[in-house]
Design an enzyme around this catalytic site. Structure first.
Site, mmCIF file in Angstrom:
data_model
loop_
_atom_site.group_PDB
_atom_site.id
_atom_site.type_symbol
_atom_site.label_atom_id
_atom_site.label_comp_id
_atom_site.label_asym_id
_atom_site.label_seq_id
_atom_site.Cartn_x
_atom_site.Cartn_y
_atom_site.Cartn_z
ATOM 1 N N TYR A 129 0.850 -1.186 0.000
ATOM 2 C CA TYR A 129 0.000 0.000 0.000
ATOM 3 C C TYR A 129 0.888 1.239 0.000
ATOM 4 O O TYR A 129 1.794 1.357 0.832
ATOM 5 C CB TYR A 129 -0.896 0.015 1.249
ATOM 6 C CG TYR A 129 -1.814 1.200 1.298
ATOM 7 C CD1 TYR A 129 -2.857 1.317 0.391
ATOM 8 C CD2 TYR A 129 -1.650 2.217 2.238
ATOM 9 C CE1 TYR A 129 -3.716 2.415 0.421
ATOM 10 C CE2 TYR A 129 -2.501 3.309 2.270
ATOM 11 C CZ TYR A 129 -3.522 3.399 1.354
ATOM 12 O OH TYR A 129 -4.373 4.481 1.380
ATOM 13 N N ASP B 116 9.263 4.522 0.271
ATOM 14 C CA ASP B 116 8.030 5.042 0.861
ATOM 15 C C ASP B 116 8.143 4.857 2.367
ATOM 16 O O ASP B 116 7.960 3.765 2.892
ATOM 17 C CB ASP B 116 6.818 4.293 0.301
ATOM 18 C CG ASP B 116 5.521 4.784 0.932
ATOM 19 O OD1 ASP B 116 5.587 5.606 1.866
ATOM 20 O OD2 ASP B 116 4.449 4.328 0.496
ATOM 21 N N LYS C 294 2.547 11.074 7.754
ATOM 22 C CA LYS C 294 2.154 10.640 9.105
ATOM 23 C C LYS C 294 2.910 11.359 10.228
ATOM 24 O O LYS C 294 2.577 12.483 10.544
ATOM 25 C CB LYS C 294 2.273 9.122 9.209
ATOM 26 C CG LYS C 294 1.307 8.415 8.222
ATOM 27 C CD LYS C 294 1.114 6.979 8.564
ATOM 28 C CE LYS C 294 0.428 6.187 7.463
ATOM 29 N NZ LYS C 294 -1.001 6.027 7.612
HETATM 30 C C1 LIG Z 1 3.260 3.205 3.259
HETATM 31 C C2 LIG Z 1 2.206 4.246 3.004
HETATM 32 N N1 LIG Z 1 2.340 5.061 1.950
HETATM 33 C C3 LIG Z 1 1.428 6.024 1.678
HETATM 34 C C4 LIG Z 1 0.328 6.199 2.480
HETATM 35 C C5 LIG Z 1 -0.683 7.259 2.148
HETATM 36 O O1 LIG Z 1 -0.668 8.273 3.107
HETATM 37 P P1 LIG Z 1 -1.967 9.195 3.296
HETATM 38 O O2 LIG Z 1 -3.040 8.357 3.897
HETATM 39 O O3 LIG Z 1 -1.492 10.316 4.188
HETATM 40 O O4 LIG Z 1 -2.335 9.691 1.929
HETATM 41 C C6 LIG Z 1 0.163 5.366 3.596
HETATM 42 C C7 LIG Z 1 -1.019 5.520 4.479
HETATM 43 O O5 LIG Z 1 -1.358 4.666 5.275
HETATM 44 C C8 LIG Z 1 1.116 4.351 3.859
HETATM 45 O O6 LIG Z 1 0.989 3.527 4.902
#
Ligand SMILES: Cc1ncc(COP(=O)(O)O)c(C=O)c1O
Length: 439
Positions: free
Chosen positions: A141, A243, A270
């Site tokens: 994700y 990421d 986050k």
């Molecule tokens: C690894 C990862 N990348 C990207 C995101 C996306 O972040 P956002 O929810 O702030 O758009 C998340 C959200 O849980 C995530 O866990």
């Protein structure tokens, strides 16, 4: 307490939201727990019931709720103004803190979500390479940008060969061109992943990798796997994007520093916003130059009405200032204590269960420890066991997401961690053990 119960609020919510919620990720089995407030490690439901928060709003709240230094910084900023078209010193201060602690980050650009951070990192890689494709891990994700959504929910009916996974559309009508632009890699199969990167490298801008992808099963990438994909990517002129939106909380220098990955670009989110909306893309100056106006640019125009809003900036800085190496050391110890206790309970009950994760993140699997996304899938009895586990945590006043992932905060002490461990021990002791029943 509010004037309405969770059931009453949910009845009203169903009239204004499709399925009664505004995010697919809200646990609602059968009714969401509506919250009125949070304090430290705890939150309080509409009914006034306290819950130990092991969710942390999807791992954001590394200091728990209503962290005093964040409140003070935000209160001060609210009186000064919440957003301006002009830049503020606050954005420089947060960027300095990130660049100062993450090896490989010289320059930063702020956005509002992790989704945007991943999206701009991919656009930057495209501008550098002149290619559009990406490679990503099956099941991983990375937010809601179409390209990274591919193969997020692959299933036995769609996923194909384990060594060359199919790229599977995420939603009906997803453009075929997007799906074709994505190469899906199996986690922790270095030979297969390197072969796929070599085979498709000519059309790839980047390999997007979260070193401990949560939805794959919170399974750490092996050092050999990270080395293999990095080497293959470099050989083909493909950039590596880490990421770290979720896993920046794994240590003072972030996830890549912990796992020995040296990415070209980073996506953050986050915890760097201290509980307020945020995202950031970062990297070496020569790559981040794609966002610069200098030299006839920018190759990638990036703006955003609320990007670098000073409220998120001051909250993030206050939060990071309290995330010292010592604070990470304490979180690591709490995580290790909980992991050891959970594993001891599993051993003593003799159940087929396991715990993955690292530092302040743990995930309980109702099966033997999985090594990749496919192994992490649950059959019906396992799914039901996980559901019973989450329900039994809720009954004990502990909030855990339906995935079974637990997230710790600096607001917790050994006492809170032991509450979780005790509740888990009571659960495993009460579970039927098929091995014993057969004997
Ligand atoms: C690894 C990862 N990348 C990207 C995101 C996306 O972040 P956002 O929810 O702030 O758009 C998340 C959200 O849980 C995530 O866990």
């Amino acid at each position: 307490m509010t004037k309405s119960s969770s059931n009453q609020i949910f009845d009203r919510a169903k009239r204004v939201f499709p399925d009664g919620t505004t995010r697919i990720t809200v646990d609602r089995d059968p009714t969401p727990i509506y919250v009125t407030r949070g304090e430290g490690a705890w939150l309080f439901s509409a009914e006034g019931r306290p819950y130990l928060d092991c969710h942390g709003n999807f791992t954001v709240l590394i200091h728990g709720h209503a962290f005093a230094p964040v409140i003070e910084a935000v209160e001060r900023q609210l009186r000064l103004g919440t957003c301006f078209a002009n830049p503020t010193e606050a954005e420089v201060e947060l960027a300095e803190r990130i660049a100062g602690r993450v090896p490989g980050v010289d320059h930063v650009r702020f956005v509002n979500t992790g989704t945007e951070a991943v999206m701009f990192a991919i656009k930057a890689a495209r501008a550098v390479t002149g290619r559009s494709g990406i490679a990503k891990i099956e099941g991983a994700y990375h937010g809601a940008y179409d390209w990274v959504e591919v193969s997020q929910t692959s299933s036995p009916a769609t996923w194909g060969d384990a060594a060359a996974p199919n790229s599977v559309p995420f939603y009906r009508g997803m453009p075929a061109a997007v799906v074709e632009d994505v190469v899906t890699l199996p986690l922790n199969d270095p030979e297969a992943a390197a072969r796929l990167i070599h085979q498709h490298g000519h059309r790839l801008a980047a390999v997007v990798i979260d070193p401990m992808p949560s939805r794959v099963g919170l399974i750490p990438a092996d050092p050999g796997f990270l080395e293999a994909i990095s080497t293959a990517a470099r050989a083909k002129g493909v950039l590596v994007i880490a990421d770290e939106v979720l896993n920046f909380r794994l240590g003072h220098g972030g996830a890549s520093a912990r796992f020995g990955l040296r990415p070209d670009l980073f996506a953050f989110g986050k915890i760097i916003g201290g509980g307020f909306p945020i995202g950031a893309v970062g990297g070496r100056a020569e790559i981040m130059a794609v966002f610069s106006r200098e030299g006839g640019g920018p190759a990638v125009p990036q703006g955003g009405t609320f990007s670098a809003n000073p409220v998120s900036m001051v909250a993030g800085a206050a939060s990071l200032d309290h995330l010292t190496p010592d604070a990470f050391g304490r979180l690591e110890q709490l995580g290790d204590r909980l992991r050891q206790r959970l594993e001891a309970s599993i051993r003593s009950a003799g159940l087929q269960m396991s715990v993955t994760g690292a530092a302040s993140l743990l995930r309980i699997h109702p099966k033997a420890a999985p090594g990749d996304f496919r192994q992490a899938q649950l059959d019906e009895p396992q799914r039901l066991r996980l559901k019973r586990l989450v329900q039994s945590f809720a009954a004990a006043g502990i909030l855990v997401p339906q995935s079974g992932m637990l997230c710790l905060s600096t607001a917790m002490t050994e006492a809170e961690v032991d509450l979780v461990a005790d509740a888990f021990d009571a659960f495993v002791q009460s579970e039927p053990n098929p091995a014993v029943e057969r004997a």
